[in-house]
Design a protein around this motif. Structure first.
Motif, PDB file in Angstrom:
ATOM      1  N   PRO A 217       4.688  24.077 -21.223  1.00  0.00           N
ATOM      2  CA  PRO A 217       5.275  23.053 -22.095  1.00  0.00           C
ATOM      3  C   PRO A 217       4.820  23.201 -23.546  1.00  0.00           C
ATOM      4  CG  PRO A 217       4.312  22.090 -20.105  1.00  0.00           C
ATOM      5  CD  PRO A 217       3.846  23.504 -20.183  1.00  0.00           C
ATOM      6  N   ASP A 218       5.484  22.478 -24.430  1.00  0.00           N
ATOM      7  CA  ASP A 218       5.126  22.455 -25.846  1.00  0.00           C
ATOM      8  C   ASP A 218       3.901  21.573 -26.029  1.00  0.00           C
ATOM      9  OD1 ASP A 218       4.941  22.368 -28.564  1.00  0.00           O
ATOM     10  OD2 ASP A 218       6.687  21.067 -28.847  1.00  0.00           O
ATOM     11  N   PHE A 219       2.754  22.212 -26.260  1.00  0.00           N
ATOM     12  CA  PHE A 219       1.504  21.471 -26.420  1.00  0.00           C
ATOM     13  C   PHE A 219       1.159  21.211 -27.886  1.00  0.00           C
ATOM     14  CE2 PHE A 219       0.206  23.546 -22.213  1.00  0.00           C
ATOM     15  CZ  PHE A 219       0.565  22.428 -21.487  1.00  0.00           C
ATOM     16  N   LEU A 220       2.008  21.646 -28.812  1.00  0.00           N
ATOM     17  CA  LEU A 220       1.709  21.459 -30.228  1.00  0.00           C
ATOM     18  C   LEU A 220       1.998  20.034 -30.681  1.00  0.00           C
ATOM     19  CD1 LEU A 220       3.007  24.845 -31.668  1.00  0.00           C
ATOM     20  CD2 LEU A 220       0.677  24.208 -31.023  1.00  0.00           C
ATOM     21  N   ASN A 221       2.865  19.329 -29.959  1.00  0.00           N
ATOM     22  CA  ASN A 221       3.137  17.929 -30.252  1.00  0.00           C
ATOM     23  C   ASN A 221       2.349  17.050 -29.283  1.00  0.00           C
ATOM     24  OD1 ASN A 221       5.130  18.310 -32.370  1.00  0.00           O
ATOM     25  ND2 ASN A 221       6.493  19.071 -30.756  1.00  0.00           N
ATOM     26  N   PRO A 222       1.968  15.829 -29.697  1.00  0.00           N
ATOM     27  CA  PRO A 222       1.165  14.954 -28.830  1.00  0.00           C
ATOM     28  C   PRO A 222       1.823  14.731 -27.470  1.00  0.00           C
ATOM     29  CG  PRO A 222       1.260  14.078 -31.058  1.00  0.00           C
ATOM     30  CD  PRO A 222       2.236  15.222 -31.015  1.00  0.00           C
ATOM     31  N   PHE A 223       1.003  14.716 -26.420  1.00  0.00           N
ATOM     32  CA  PHE A 223       1.510  14.534 -25.071  1.00  0.00           C
ATOM     33  C   PHE A 223       0.484  13.798 -24.215  1.00  0.00           C
ATOM     34  CE2 PHE A 223      -0.803  18.501 -25.168  1.00  0.00           C
ATOM     35  CZ  PHE A 223      -1.540  18.493 -23.997  1.00  0.00           C
ATOM     36  N   GLY A 224       0.956  13.215 -23.128  1.00  0.00           N
ATOM     37  CA  GLY A 224       0.085  12.526 -22.191  1.00  0.00           C
ATOM     38  C   GLY A 224      -0.064  13.315 -20.908  1.00  0.00           C
ATOM     39  N   PHE A 225      -0.812  12.750 -19.949  1.00  0.00           N
ATOM     40  CA  PHE A 225      -1.016  13.458 -18.687  1.00  0.00           C
ATOM     41  C   PHE A 225      -1.351  12.479 -17.564  1.00  0.00           C
ATOM     42  CE2 PHE A 225      -5.165  13.098 -20.649  1.00  0.00           C
ATOM     43  CZ  PHE A 225      -6.055  12.901 -19.603  1.00  0.00           C
ATOM     44  N   TYR A 226      -1.123  12.937 -16.343  1.00  0.00           N
ATOM     45  CA  TYR A 226      -1.540  12.212 -15.146  1.00  0.00           C
ATOM     46  C   TYR A 226      -2.871  12.788 -14.679  1.00  0.00           C
ATOM     47  CZ  TYR A 226       3.033   9.954 -14.404  1.00  0.00           C
ATOM     48  OH  TYR A 226       4.164   9.187 -14.513  1.00  0.00           O
ATOM     49  N   PHE A 227      -3.781  11.900 -14.269  1.00  0.00           N
ATOM     50  CA  PHE A 227      -5.069  12.336 -13.743  1.00  0.00           C
ATOM     51  C   PHE A 227      -5.151  11.968 -12.266  1.00  0.00           C
ATOM     52  CE2 PHE A 227      -9.642  11.733 -12.850  1.00  0.00           C
ATOM     53  CZ  PHE A 227     -10.106  12.986 -13.225  1.00  0.00           C
ATOM     54  N   MET A 228      -5.366  12.961 -11.409  1.00  0.00           N
ATOM     55  CA  MET A 228      -5.518  12.730  -9.975  1.00  0.00           C
ATOM     56  C   MET A 228      -6.997  12.502  -9.669  1.00  0.00           C
ATOM     57  SD  MET A 228      -2.874  15.549  -8.337  1.00  0.00           S
ATOM     58  CE  MET A 228      -3.902  16.949  -8.864  1.00  0.00           C
ATOM     59  N   TYR A 229      -7.307  11.370  -9.064  1.00  0.00           N
ATOM     60  CA  TYR A 229      -8.703  11.062  -8.750  1.00  0.00           C
ATOM     61  C   TYR A 229      -8.831  10.664  -7.276  1.00  0.00           C
ATOM     62  CZ  TYR A 229      -7.523   6.041  -8.997  1.00  0.00           C
ATOM     63  OH  TYR A 229      -6.984   4.790  -8.789  1.00  0.00           O
TER      64      TYR A 229
END
Length: 324
Positions: A217-229
């Motif tokens: 994906p395009d990581f140069l622009n701000p992005f979020g993420f899911y964290f599996m715990y």
């Protein structure tokens, strides 16, 4: 200084289990930052010292922090100056979210748990894990926690068995935290090879969509993420179930309303945990060099602390999503 913010530190206090069910109060050090033009003036040390004073005033048994092994300034500050000791070396596994969904095996059944059911299973099967939070119910009920899912093989069990406290011979579970609702990430500096890789594979995917290539994906622009715990599993063939759950979470991220912003799925496990062979991740994006350090703040805990840090981990590591 002169109305300019030049340094900040954050800390949290909670009760967790260590060394097989022993409950202790721990303080987590996070978010230490000092403005670049004000470094090497003792500001970072002052912030750490003040936070430890706050921990002690709240009867905290241990203080701990996480950093990268390559962050020599942080390692030197905490280990050399403040006497922290290496405690664990977890692995951070990162998998990019593609618009191509995984095809999960038809032999795997995945069911969402109610909060009460998830709490019961976590306390039963992860209650003795290192740093398992005593307030797991508050985590599961947090608005950022998207839910908990369990996986098992069709024909091996039924959902009613879980409800009665029974589990099949092979099963796995995990929960998902929407970190993208709190903050966004952005790749500050990208190598030319990374940029070329991203553009070329995206182009190939557009020209030949039938190939369903895994793109970056395009990581140069701000992005979020899911964290599996809370990744938990049992049984000789449960690794495949863990993979199925991870693929399910990837598909969930690819289909979510905010799919343009959720670009990666992340989890953190113990460095020696064999689960890393079953959790989809890209080595290019992942890190096997995370470092957790710990320090005893009470004299009576010094002996147990010494044994605690020198003994190889015998239980999984529970990573609290609130501290990511």
């Amino acid at each position: 200084m002169d109305k300019e913010l030049i340094g900040v530190i954050q800390g949290s206090i909670k009760v967790v289990s260590v060394q097989n069910h022993d409950l202790v109060k721990v303080g987590y050090v996070l978010g230490l930052r000092v403005a670049s033009n004000h470094r090497r003036k003792g500001i970072g040390s002052s912030l750490v010292r003040r936070l430890e004073e706050w921990f002690r005033s709240n009867e905290v048994d241990y203080a701990y922090m996480a950093t990268e092994k390559a962050n020599h300034a942080s390692v030197s500050l905490f280990m050399d100056k403040f006497g922290y000791t290496k405690f664990r070396t977890p692995a951070i596994l990162v998998n990019p979210v593609n618009h191509h969904c995984f095809r999960i095996s038809s032999s795997i059944e995945i069911t969402r748990l109610k909060v009460e059911e998830a709490e019961s299973l976590y306390r039963r099967f992860m209650g003795c894990s290192d740093f398992f939070p005593d307030d797991i119910d508050r985590i599961l009920r947090n608005k950022l926690s998207l839910g908990t899912w369990v996986a098992y093989y069709k024909g091996d069990s039924s959902w009613g068995d879980f409800g009665n406290g029974e589990v099949p011979s092979n099963w796995a579970m995990l929960s998902v935290w929407n970190s993208g609702e709190i903050f966004k990430l952005r790749l500050g500096k990208a190598t030319l090879s990374c940029l070329l890789y991203t553009k070329s594979w995206s182009l190939i995917d557009r020209v030949f969509p039938c190939l369903k290539l895994p793109t970056l994906p395009d990581f140069l622009n701000p992005f979020g993420f899911y964290f599996m715990y809370g990744v938990c599993h049992e049984g000789p063939f449960s690794g495949r179930l863990v993979r199925g759950l991870c693929e399910f979470v990837h598909n969930m991220a690819a289909k979510c309303e905010d799919r343009e912003n959720i670009k990666i799925v992340v989890t953190e496990i113990g460095g020696r945990d064999e689960l890393k062979h079953h959790i989809p991740h890209w080595k290019l994006l992942s890190s096997l060099d995370d470092l957790w350090c710990i320090k005893a703040l009470k004299n009576e805990g010094a002996n147990r602390f010494s044994e605690f840090t020198k003994t190889p981990p015998s239980t999984p590591l529970f990573v609290d999503p609130r501290e990511v």
